[in-house]
Design a protein around this motif. Structure first.
Motif, mmCIF file in Angstrom:
data_model
loop_
_atom_site.group_PDB
_atom_site.id
_atom_site.type_symbol
_atom_site.label_atom_id
_atom_site.label_comp_id
_atom_site.label_asym_id
_atom_site.label_seq_id
_atom_site.Cartn_x
_atom_site.Cartn_y
_atom_site.Cartn_z
ATOM 1 N N LEU A 1 2.434 13.773 -4.201
ATOM 2 C CA LEU A 1 3.213 12.938 -3.189
ATOM 3 C C LEU A 1 4.534 12.747 -3.633
ATOM 4 O O LEU A 1 5.342 12.397 -3.075
ATOM 5 N N GLY A 2 4.830 12.927 -4.898
ATOM 6 C CA GLY A 2 6.154 13.085 -5.518
ATOM 7 C C GLY A 2 6.602 11.786 -6.192
ATOM 8 O O GLY A 2 7.746 11.720 -6.851
ATOM 9 N N SER A 3 5.936 10.541 -6.082
ATOM 10 C CA SER A 3 6.132 9.297 -6.365
ATOM 11 C C SER A 3 5.180 8.464 -6.436
ATOM 12 O O SER A 3 3.963 8.761 -6.122
ATOM 13 N N ALA A 4 5.398 7.301 -6.948
ATOM 14 C CA ALA A 4 4.385 5.990 -6.684
ATOM 15 C C ALA A 4 3.554 5.980 -5.471
ATOM 16 O O ALA A 4 4.272 6.022 -4.439
ATOM 17 N N VAL A 5 2.287 5.759 -5.690
ATOM 18 C CA VAL A 5 1.458 5.601 -4.401
ATOM 19 C C VAL A 5 0.837 4.122 -4.440
ATOM 20 O O VAL A 5 0.459 3.648 -5.674
ATOM 21 N N HIS A 6 0.657 3.561 -3.356
ATOM 22 C CA HIS A 6 0.198 2.010 -3.212
ATOM 23 C C HIS A 6 -1.005 2.067 -2.271
ATOM 24 O O HIS A 6 -0.637 2.570 -1.107
ATOM 25 N N ILE A 7 -2.080 1.718 -2.743
ATOM 26 C CA ILE A 7 -3.345 1.413 -2.076
ATOM 27 C C ILE A 7 -3.940 0.162 -1.920
ATOM 28 O O ILE A 7 -4.229 -0.220 -2.965
ATOM 29 N N ALA A 8 -3.916 -0.214 -0.468
ATOM 30 C CA ALA A 8 -4.613 -1.278 -0.247
ATOM 31 C C ALA A 8 -6.122 -1.041 0.158
ATOM 32 O O ALA A 8 -6.092 -0.428 1.150
ATOM 33 N N TYR A 9 -7.195 -1.743 -0.553
ATOM 34 C CA TYR A 9 -8.421 -1.538 -0.154
ATOM 35 C C TYR A 9 -8.806 -2.704 0.541
ATOM 36 O O TYR A 9 -8.671 -3.814 0.061
ATOM 37 N N LEU A 10 -9.344 -2.408 1.713
ATOM 38 C CA LEU A 10 -10.208 -3.736 2.421
ATOM 39 C C LEU A 10 -11.685 -3.762 2.394
ATOM 40 O O LEU A 10 -12.215 -2.481 2.516
ATOM 41 N N PHE A 11 -12.331 -4.575 1.930
ATOM 42 C CA PHE A 11 -13.698 -4.478 1.532
ATOM 43 C C PHE A 11 -14.424 -5.938 2.230
ATOM 44 O O PHE A 11 -13.598 -7.039 2.719
ATOM 45 N N MET A 12 -15.514 -5.948 2.713
ATOM 46 C CA MET A 12 -16.454 -7.077 3.198
ATOM 47 C C MET A 12 -16.259 -8.049 1.955
ATOM 48 O O MET A 12 -16.365 -7.586 0.981
ATOM 49 N N PRO A 13 -16.373 -9.377 1.908
ATOM 50 C CA PRO A 13 -16.533 -10.154 0.817
ATOM 51 C C PRO A 13 -17.478 -9.901 -0.071
ATOM 52 O O PRO A 13 -17.134 -9.836 -1.194
ATOM 53 N N ARG A 14 -18.584 -9.796 0.275
ATOM 54 C CA ARG A 14 -19.878 -9.271 -0.344
ATOM 55 C C ARG A 14 -19.527 -8.142 -1.298
ATOM 56 O O ARG A 14 -19.951 -8.061 -2.401
ATOM 57 N N HIS A 15 -18.937 -7.213 -0.571
ATOM 58 C CA HIS A 15 -18.670 -5.769 -1.454
ATOM 59 C C HIS A 15 -17.714 -6.105 -2.340
ATOM 60 O O HIS A 15 -17.872 -5.394 -3.658
ATOM 61 N N LEU A 16 -16.526 -6.997 -2.196
ATOM 62 C CA LEU A 16 -15.661 -7.116 -3.268
ATOM 63 C C LEU A 16 -16.170 -7.848 -4.334
ATOM 64 O O LEU A 16 -15.967 -7.567 -5.526
ATOM 65 N N GLN A 17 -17.038 -8.850 -3.979
ATOM 66 C CA GLN A 17 -17.719 -9.453 -5.308
ATOM 67 C C GLN A 17 -18.516 -8.287 -5.862
ATOM 68 O O GLN A 17 -18.674 -8.488 -7.223
ATOM 69 N N GLU A 18 -19.267 -7.589 -5.411
ATOM 70 C CA GLU A 18 -20.028 -6.283 -6.153
ATOM 71 C C GLU A 18 -18.889 -5.615 -7.043
ATOM 72 O O GLU A 18 -19.298 -5.545 -8.243
ATOM 73 N N ILE A 19 -17.966 -5.433 -6.560
ATOM 74 C CA ILE A 19 -16.923 -4.514 -7.340
ATOM 75 C C ILE A 19 -16.472 -5.187 -8.575
ATOM 76 O O ILE A 19 -16.365 -4.904 -9.669
ATOM 77 N N GLU A 20 -16.184 -6.617 -7.947
ATOM 78 C CA GLU A 20 -15.423 -7.475 -9.120
ATOM 79 C C GLU A 20 -16.458 -7.782 -10.230
ATOM 80 O O GLU A 20 -16.040 -7.907 -11.448
ATOM 81 N N ARG A 21 -17.728 -7.590 -9.929
ATOM 82 C CA ARG A 21 -18.775 -7.766 -11.305
ATOM 83 C C ARG A 21 -19.099 -6.485 -11.868
ATOM 84 O O ARG A 21 -20.087 -6.735 -12.813
ATOM 85 N N ASP A 22 -18.877 -5.443 -11.261
ATOM 86 C CA ASP A 22 -19.334 -4.183 -11.688
ATOM 87 C C ASP A 22 -18.404 -3.806 -13.047
ATOM 88 O O ASP A 22 -17.124 -3.492 -12.931
#
Length: 146
Positions: free
Chosen positions: A84-105
């Motif tokens: 894409l030729g330059s910096a890319v910014h990605i905002a991920y949307l998760f259910m709160p339960r999934h975000l907690q899983e990710i942050e603990r993993d």
């Protein structure tokens, strides 16, 4: 370009020119092959549109799919600035339960991992907050241009 690609039953993909943002919405939990195909679809549409701001909505998935983390961090994400030729910014949307899983993993890198890379990742449970962050990234990139 996105109209020329066949639809995927598990991923909606749309470029929003009014927001300069590529929106990918997972419609269900993908298999590993679908995960790879889906992200490559997002990249193909991003290349066609020049989209460097992505909103990836994973709220309809049944799990956060951490098994794809190594592929994402080692193979897929490094492709983005090259293609894409330059910096890319990605905002991920998760259910709160999934975000907690990710942050603990421990296998999932903390957000600080992305600080010095040519792609930024943020995680959200609220779409409005995610879009505000992407807009702030767009404004920051625009103000850094000569």
């Amino acid at each position: 370009m996105q109209q020329d690609l066949p639809a995927l039953e598990y991923l909606e993909c749309q470029y929003r020119p009014d927001l300069l943002t590529l929106v990918g919405r997972w419609l269900r939990q993908p298999t590993d092959a679908e995960l790879h195909e889906g992200y490559h679809r997002l990249l193909a549409v991003a290349e066609a549109c020049g989209a460097r701001l992505w909103l990836v909505d994973a709220r309809r998935r049944s799990t956060a799919n951490q098994q794809g983390t190594q592929w994402m961090t080692e193979q897929f994400l490094p492709l983005l600035p090259q293609r894409l030729g330059s910096a890319v910014h990605i905002a991920y949307l998760f259910m709160p339960r999934h975000l907690q899983e990710i942050e603990r993993d421990a296998a999932v890198p903390p957000l600080s991992y992305f600080n010095d890379l040519p792609y930024r990742i943020e995680r959200f449970t609220d779409e409005h907050a995610a879009m505000e962050w992407l807009e702030a990234m767009r404004r920051a990139a625009a103000s850094n241009k000569p």
